[in-house]
Design an enzyme around this catalytic site. Structure first.
Site, PDB file in Angstrom:
ATOM      1  N   ASP A   1      -9.166  11.340  13.107  1.00  0.00           N
ATOM      2  CA  ASP A   1     -10.197  11.188  12.072  1.00  0.00           C
ATOM      3  C   ASP A   1     -10.851   9.922  12.357  1.00  0.00           C
ATOM      4  O   ASP A   1     -10.373   8.909  11.279  1.00  0.00           O
ATOM      5  CB  ASP A   1     -10.062  11.490  10.677  1.00  0.00           C
TER       6      ASP A   1
ATOM      7  N   GLY B   1      -8.275  -7.328   4.177  1.00  0.00           N
ATOM      8  CA  GLY B   1      -9.028  -7.312   5.474  1.00  0.00           C
ATOM      9  C   GLY B   1     -10.063  -6.503   4.988  1.00  0.00           C
ATOM     10  O   GLY B   1     -10.568  -6.540   3.909  1.00  0.00           O
TER      11      GLY B   1
ATOM     12  N   TRP C   1       0.589  -4.938   2.384  1.00  0.00           N
ATOM     13  CA  TRP C   1      -0.866  -4.825   1.929  1.00  0.00           C
ATOM     14  C   TRP C   1      -1.610  -5.783   2.586  1.00  0.00           C
ATOM     15  O   TRP C   1      -1.150  -7.079   2.638  1.00  0.00           O
ATOM     16  CB  TRP C   1      -0.861  -5.349   0.353  1.00  0.00           C
TER      17      TRP C   1
ATOM     18  N   PHE D   1       0.817  -1.274   0.054  1.00  0.00           N
ATOM     19  CA  PHE D   1      -0.044  -0.174  -0.118  1.00  0.00           C
ATOM     20  C   PHE D   1       0.854   1.326  -0.095  1.00  0.00           C
ATOM     21  O   PHE D   1       1.644   1.395   0.712  1.00  0.00           O
ATOM     22  CB  PHE D   1      -1.024   0.082   1.272  1.00  0.00           C
TER      23      PHE D   1
END
Length: 259
Positions: free
Chosen positions: A160, A73, A70, A32
């Site tokens: 967040d 999930g 990566w 990722f």
């Protein structure tokens, strides 16, 4: 695409993202990749709060790319947030790590007070929302009740904790998307989470599991940040043209917190 990696890497933009995140593919390897994320990511990875950091590279135009493992999930559903003990554990770990706090302060991480947050919100507010009498009343309430909490007690907060930023893989829970990380009152994260995902009658029980005595002072701080987060989400929906979602957010504010 404004950057290049080694020729053996192929970059695939991640659907729904903002042009900053990619799947990096090389032979059978997948990672990722995110552009210009928080430099705290390595420490968060080491603490087990964020997925494992694989490498960091600087591009020719000065961008910093980070690659994390990566994970196959899923993101948590909204209704799961208030029910999972590991959500409590991850936030407690984050909010009590002096290693992370010291590191974020050393690399110039932002310290955010409620007064600063209110000013930033007010500066971004368009005329249409300024004229909304209900939102103006809520904003005035927040102005009149800014919580007093010593900055010496501020810790690292995610900023967040939306359910979309919780990733579970192989029964292990991670927080992702650290673009809003800051040094602030932990009640910021708690207010975001409790206001949106936990019925108010259950706040005391949740806070005790987290390790906080639900004193009136603590509850008032958390409620302040919960209300503020509803205003922020309302503004976010407005800015991206999601009027229906914006109105739903206002309704949730009225229902959840009685305003």
């Amino acid at each position: 695409m404004a950057f290049q990696l080694d020729k053996e890497w192929r970059l695939q933009p991640i659907k729904g993202a903002t042009g900053q995140t990619f799947m990096g593919i090389r032979a059978t390897e997948r990672v990722f990749i995110k552009r210009n994320t928080s430099p705290l990511l390595a420490a968060l990875s080491k603490e087990g709060i964020a997925p494992k950091l694989v490498w960091t590279k600087r591009t020719v135009n000065g961008d910093i790319l980070t690659a994390q493992e990566w994970l196959d999930g899923r993101v948590l559903k909204a209704e799961e947030i208030g029910q999972r003990n590991d959500v409590v554990d991850v936030l407690y770990h984050l909010h009590h790590s002096y290693v992370l706090k010291n590191m974020l302060e050393k690399i110039g991480g932002q310290i955010k007070t409620p007064m600063m947050m209110m000013k930033e919100y007010g500066d971004r507010l368009p005329e249409e929302l300024k004229k909304n009498k209900y939102l103006a009343r809520v904003y005035q309430y927040l102005q009149n009740n800014i919580p007093e909490y010593s900055t010496h007690n501020y810790m690292v907060v995610h900023g967040d904790v939306n359910h979309r930023n919780w990733l579970v893989s192989n029964n292990y829970l991670y927080l992702v998307d650290w673009d809003s990380v800051m040094v602030a009152d932990p009640a910021l994260d708690l207010g975001m989470l409790l206001g949106h995902y936990v019925p108010k009658k259950s706040w005391n029980k949740w806070l005790l599991a987290y390790g906080m005595q639900p004193s009136q002072e603590a509850l008032d701080r958390i409620q302040w940040y919960a209300i503020f987060n509803f205003l922020q989400e309302t503004l976010r929906h407005y800015q991206i043209g999601e009027r229906r979602e914006m109105n739903a957010e206002i309704l949730r504010l009225k229902q959840a917190l009685g305003y």
